[in-house]
Design a protein around this motif. Structure first.
Motif, PDB file in Angstrom:
ATOM      1  N   LEU A   1       0.853  -1.185   0.000  1.00 25.34           N
ATOM      2  CA  LEU A   1       0.000   0.000   0.000  1.00 25.34           C
ATOM      3  C   LEU A   1       0.884   1.228   0.000  1.00 25.34           C
ATOM      4  CD1 LEU A   1      -2.660  -1.296   2.485  1.00 25.34           C
ATOM      5  CD2 LEU A   1      -3.180  -0.396   0.232  1.00 25.34           C
ATOM      6  N   ARG A   2       0.665   2.102  -0.975  1.00 23.95           N
ATOM      7  CA  ARG A   2       1.524   3.262  -1.161  1.00 23.95           C
ATOM      8  C   ARG A   2       0.927   4.484  -0.476  1.00 23.95           C
ATOM      9  NH1 ARG A   2       0.389   1.287  -6.081  1.00 23.95           N
ATOM     10  NH2 ARG A   2      -0.409   3.279  -6.861  1.00 23.95           N
ATOM     11  N   HIS A   3       1.776   5.201   0.259  1.00 25.08           N
ATOM     12  CA  HIS A   3       1.358   6.387   0.990  1.00 25.08           C
ATOM     13  C   HIS A   3       1.765   7.654   0.242  1.00 25.08           C
ATOM     14  CE1 HIS A   3       1.132   3.432   4.228  1.00 25.08           C
ATOM     15  NE2 HIS A   3       0.403   4.300   4.904  1.00 25.08           N
ATOM     16  N   ALA A   4       0.983   8.695   0.424  1.00 25.49           N
ATOM     17  CA  ALA A   4       1.343   9.984  -0.145  1.00 25.49           C
ATOM     18  C   ALA A   4       2.659  10.483   0.432  1.00 25.49           C
ATOM     19  CB  ALA A   4       0.230  10.996   0.112  1.00 25.49           C
ATOM     20  N   ASP A   5       2.869  10.245   1.712  1.00 26.11           N
ATOM     21  CA  ASP A   5       4.125  10.582   2.393  1.00 26.11           C
ATOM     22  C   ASP A   5       4.488   9.419   3.293  1.00 26.11           C
ATOM     23  OD1 ASP A   5       4.535  13.422   1.520  1.00 26.11           O
ATOM     24  OD2 ASP A   5       2.586  13.662   2.525  1.00 26.11           O
ATOM     25  N   GLY A   6       5.773   9.124   3.383  1.00 24.72           N
ATOM     26  CA  GLY A   6       6.205   8.065   4.276  1.00 24.72           C
ATOM     27  C   GLY A   6       6.353   6.727   3.576  1.00 24.72           C
ATOM     28  N   PRO A   7       6.809   5.707   4.318  1.00 28.94           N
ATOM     29  CA  PRO A   7       7.105   4.408   3.714  1.00 28.94           C
ATOM     30  C   PRO A   7       5.843   3.643   3.324  1.00 28.94           C
ATOM     31  CG  PRO A   7       7.361   4.310   6.097  1.00 28.94           C
ATOM     32  CD  PRO A   7       7.111   5.746   5.758  1.00 28.94           C
ATOM     33  N   ASP A   8       6.001   2.726   2.373  1.00 28.87           N
ATOM     34  CA  ASP A   8       4.909   1.851   1.975  1.00 28.87           C
ATOM     35  C   ASP A   8       4.567   0.880   3.108  1.00 28.87           C
ATOM     36  OD1 ASP A   8       5.084   3.019  -0.554  1.00 28.87           O
ATOM     37  OD2 ASP A   8       6.490   1.499  -1.266  1.00 28.87           O
ATOM     38  N   TYR A   9       3.325   0.375   3.080  1.00 28.46           N
ATOM     39  CA  TYR A   9       2.898  -0.649   4.034  1.00 28.46           C
ATOM     40  C   TYR A   9       2.857  -1.985   3.306  1.00 28.46           C
ATOM     41  CZ  TYR A   9       0.362  -3.019   7.748  1.00 28.46           C
ATOM     42  OH  TYR A   9       0.002  -3.892   8.752  1.00 28.46           O
ATOM     43  N   LEU A  10       3.657  -2.961   3.776  1.00 28.26           N
ATOM     44  CA  LEU A  10       3.768  -4.268   3.149  1.00 28.26           C
ATOM     45  C   LEU A  10       3.213  -5.341   4.065  1.00 28.26           C
ATOM     46  CD1 LEU A  10       7.379  -3.776   1.839  1.00 28.26           C
ATOM     47  CD2 LEU A  10       5.451  -4.307   0.364  1.00 28.26           C
ATOM     48  N   SER A  11       2.516  -6.303   3.481  1.00 26.26           N
ATOM     49  CA  SER A  11       1.965  -7.407   4.258  1.00 26.26           C
ATOM     50  C   SER A  11       1.713  -8.577   3.315  1.00 26.26           C
ATOM     51  CB  SER A  11       0.672  -6.983   4.950  1.00 26.26           C
ATOM     52  OG  SER A  11       0.167  -8.015   5.787  1.00 26.26           O
ATOM     53  N   GLY A  12       1.530  -9.772   3.880  1.00 26.27           N
ATOM     54  CA  GLY A  12       1.252 -10.920   3.039  1.00 26.27           C
ATOM     55  C   GLY A  12       1.067 -12.191   3.846  1.00 26.27           C
ATOM     56  N   ASN A  13       0.939 -13.304   3.134  1.00 27.32           N
ATOM     57  CA  ASN A  13       0.814 -14.631   3.734  1.00 27.32           C
ATOM     58  C   ASN A  13       1.578 -15.637   2.893  1.00 27.32           C
ATOM     59  OD1 ASN A  13      -0.813 -14.137   5.998  1.00 27.32           O
ATOM     60  ND2 ASN A  13      -2.157 -15.856   5.543  1.00 27.32           N
ATOM     61  N   TRP A  14       2.339 -16.488   3.578  1.00 23.24           N
ATOM     62  CA  TRP A  14       3.028 -17.611   2.951  1.00 23.24           C
ATOM     63  C   TRP A  14       2.183 -18.847   3.214  1.00 23.24           C
ATOM     64  CZ3 TRP A  14       7.418 -17.709   0.042  1.00 23.24           C
ATOM     65  CH2 TRP A  14       7.972 -18.967  -0.228  1.00 23.24           C
ATOM     66  N   ILE A  15       1.788 -19.560   2.143  1.00 23.27           N
ATOM     67  CA  ILE A  15       0.813 -20.638   2.253  1.00 23.27           C
ATOM     68  C   ILE A  15       1.447 -21.941   1.782  1.00 23.27           C
ATOM     69  CG2 ILE A  15      -1.485 -21.433   1.584  1.00 23.27           C
ATOM     70  CD1 ILE A  15      -2.062 -18.441   0.822  1.00 23.27           C
TER      71      ILE A  15
END
Length: 352
Positions: free
Chosen positions: A255-269
């Motif tokens: 998820l990309r922010h207008a300011d600041g670092p991106d938010y990353l998340s996920g699942n390993w299945i």
């Protein structure tokens, strides 16, 4: 997500307006405050088949399917089927024309050289679109997804110059994404309820400009609902669903922010359905190459590393020009995986 997934400014689309939401409401208005609707909180106990159906106390939700397919000659294809529900107000689930739910359908078919997309939209309460659980059926106009939503599905849709009909089967379990189905979208509390069936095997027929094609492959179903899945300064996302050759699956999003670092998340299945959440520090994701499409620069080749699982790969689009020219446009199409593992999957990118 999908990522899929999202309301896409649905109220604006059905009103015939292409205006953008204010910048403090996030991509497609998904960061808009939602205190009058039900809220996503940790600890939900999922119940099936009830949770395959609609959740009218929440503002937005979607039923989302992608499939990676091949014909007898080994030619690759991608298929997308999505149904969105968006509530214009709390307690929208009323009979007849008092119903305040808006519905939107997207369908697409992608080849290495062509991309076909269609959109249909409708109002709840009058039989044009909806979801039932006994038996399960999600539909809008003559597009439908029906079966038991876990081990069997039959999916069909058509648009200008394309159509498809697929039969999906699996004996594997559903996967709860995030923390037992609680999928965080920011460090400020935004979240969704999110589960998937990433193990479907698919067979069926495509129709492309009147030509019939028999295909088979793999498919991935996502279910997600929320009332405010984004923070107000998140302006788009990049969502991946990957089928690795060794039977493992991977879902992740940025998820990309207008300011600041991106938010990353996920699942390993794992192949047996056991899943492990992935957090920002676990994911190294970088765009490598952009394609100019629809007057925008869109990243269509990526590097991805999940070092604690020994994964270091490049992900590239089958068709870099897989642009969804719908009411709120976005990029979506099949991808190939090469490197320490090989595989196939899907990529969705919004906000470009």
């Amino acid at each position: 997500m999908n990522a899929k997934p999202f309301c896409l400014g649905l109220a604006l689309l059905l009103a015939g307006c292409d205006a953008s939401p204010p910048p403090d409401e996030g991509f497609a208005g998904l960061g808009q405050a939602s205190e009058d609707f039900a809220q996503v909180v940790p600890g939900k106990l999922f119940q099936f088949p009830a949770d395959h159906g609609a959740h009218p106390d929440f503002r937005i939700e979607w039923w989302y399917l992608t499939a990676n397919l091949e014909d007898a000659e080994g030619n690759a294809y991608g298929v997308q089927w999505t149904l969105f529900r968006s509530a214009m107000r709390p307690a929208a689930d009323q009979p007849g024309w008092d119903n305040g739910n808006l519905w939107l359908g997207h369908a697409a078919l992608t080849t290495a050289t062509d991309h076909y997309a269609a959109q249909t939209q409708g109002r709840g309460g009058v039989g044009q679109a909806g979801v039932t659980t006994a038996p399960f059926k999600a539909w809008i106009d003559d597009w439908s997804m029906q079966g038991d939503a876990q081990s069997v599905l039959h999916v069909q849709a058509r648009g200008e110059a394309f159509a498809y009909r697929l039969d999906l089967y699996t004996d594997r379990p559903l996967v709860l994404q995030g923390d037992n189905g609680f999928s965080r979208k920011s460090d400020r509390g935004q979240a969704s309820y999110y589960y998937s069936q990433p193990f479907f095997q698919a067979k069926g027929q495509l129709e492309i400009n009147g030509r019939q094609v028999e295909v088979s492959g793999t498919a991935w179903l996502d279910r997600e609902w929320s009332s405010q899945p984004l923070a107000a300064d998140q302006y788009g996302w990049d969502w991946f669903s990957l089928h690795l050759q060794d039977g493992r699956q991977l879902m992740l999003f940025r998820l990309r922010h207008a300011d600041g670092p991106d938010y990353l998340s996920g699942n390993w299945i794992e192949p047996d359905g056991h899943s492990e959440p992935l957090h920002g520090q676990d994911i190294i994701l970088k765009p490598l190459h952009e394609t100019r499409v629809a007057q925008r620069n869109v990243p269509t080749r990526w590097s991805l590393a999940i070092l604690r699982h020994g994964l270091e790969v490049e992900i590239s689009a089958l068709n870099p020009h897989a642009w969804m020219a719908v009411g709120t446009p976005y990029w979506e199409g099949p991808v190939r995986v090469e490197g320490s593992e090989t595989g196939i999957g899907y990529l969705e990118m919004t906000g470009y």
